[in-house]
Design an enzyme around this catalytic site. Sequence first.
Site, PDB file in Angstrom:
ATOM      1  N   GLY A  14       0.846  -1.077   0.320  1.00 34.17           N
ATOM      2  CA  GLY A  14      -0.119  -0.136  -0.237  1.00 34.17           C
ATOM      3  C   GLY A  14       0.620   1.204   0.066  1.00 34.17           C
ATOM      4  N   SER A  15       2.051   1.237   0.191  1.00 32.34           N
ATOM      5  CA  SER A  15       2.727   2.309   0.331  1.00 32.34           C
ATOM      6  C   SER A  15       4.450   1.998   0.272  1.00 32.34           C
ATOM      7  CB  SER A  15       2.573   3.082   1.500  1.00 32.34           C
ATOM      8  OG  SER A  15       2.911   2.363   2.646  1.00 32.34           O
ATOM      9  N   ILE A  17       8.235   1.126   0.031  1.00 30.15           N
ATOM     10  CA  ILE A  17       8.851   0.011  -0.776  1.00 30.15           C
ATOM     11  C   ILE A  17       7.997  -0.837  -1.462  1.00 30.15           C
ATOM     12  CG2 ILE A  17      10.704  -1.572  -0.752  1.00 30.15           C
ATOM     13  CD1 ILE A  17      12.189  -0.208   1.493  1.00 30.15           C
ATOM     14  N   VAL A  63      -0.360  -9.911   7.821  1.00 26.96           N
ATOM     15  CA  VAL A  63       0.457 -11.142   7.731  1.00 26.96           C
ATOM     16  C   VAL A  63       0.864 -11.499   8.880  1.00 26.96           C
ATOM     17  CG1 VAL A  63       1.980  -9.774   5.644  1.00 26.96           C
ATOM     18  CG2 VAL A  63       2.503  -9.119   7.984  1.00 26.96           C
ATOM     19  N   TYR A 157      12.432  -3.303  16.548  1.00 25.43           N
ATOM     20  CA  TYR A 157      12.682  -3.194  14.830  1.00 25.43           C
ATOM     21  C   TYR A 157      13.882  -3.886  14.399  1.00 25.43           C
ATOM     22  CZ  TYR A 157      12.640  -1.587  10.148  1.00 25.43           C
ATOM     23  OH  TYR A 157      12.493  -1.387   8.731  1.00 25.43           O
ATOM     24  N   THR A 192       9.993   7.040   2.954  1.00 26.23           N
ATOM     25  CA  THR A 192       8.675   6.221   3.162  1.00 26.23           C
ATOM     26  C   THR A 192       7.813   6.688   4.556  1.00 26.23           C
ATOM     27  OG1 THR A 192       9.307   4.536   4.743  1.00 26.23           O
ATOM     28  CG2 THR A 192      10.022   4.241   2.257  1.00 26.23           C
TER      29      THR A 192
END
Length: 220
Positions: A14-15, A17, A63, A157, A192
Amino acid sequence: MALVGRLAFVTGAGSGIGRATCQALARDGASVVAADRNLKNAEETVTLLKEFKENHVSLHLDVGDSSSVNNNLDKILSKYKRPPTIIVNCAGITRDNFVLKLSEEDFDEVLKINLKGTFLVVKQFAQAIVEHGINNASIINVASIVGKYGNIGQANYSASKAGVERLTRTASLELGDKGIRVNAVLPGMIATPMLAAVPEKSNNKVFEYDSTGEIRETRR
């Protein structure tokens, strides 16, 4: 048009990468399934692909939920009668904070989407590829340079992306003899929506290791 006749599945489409990946694949002739937790954004991505051809679809996908992954696969098999042979795992989130302030919930959520989500897609789609007797497929997992070096405020992360890289290495060893290539890419700082959510003070900092192995700070 090297990918004419190929079917591609992109998560996080949807956005960022993910959207750019969809555009590159469509430009090279692939039919693209753009999947994202934000269905509206995935639909907008597919609209952008129509300049190349019309055989693209958008799907809602979480996911981190195995039933959602399976549902996406079932819909693809029903529409195209075959699994995709190009799979790109771009879905990812951040919940940044210092270790001493990072909540258990934010740690778990990032690993659920970034690492477990990648695992679920790799497992289910690779299984479908094997069952259909396809011996020329490619899975690309988007990890991060942060997973290699770490970054202040991104323990969750960093851990998730390091896990993606090692998952990729292991899957490549297990799936290579089945005709499935598995690779990872480790992007650095890219403009992004995810990066835009990082405070500007932190966003302008990049931590690297010098030739002696010492950590140092550079500026973007």
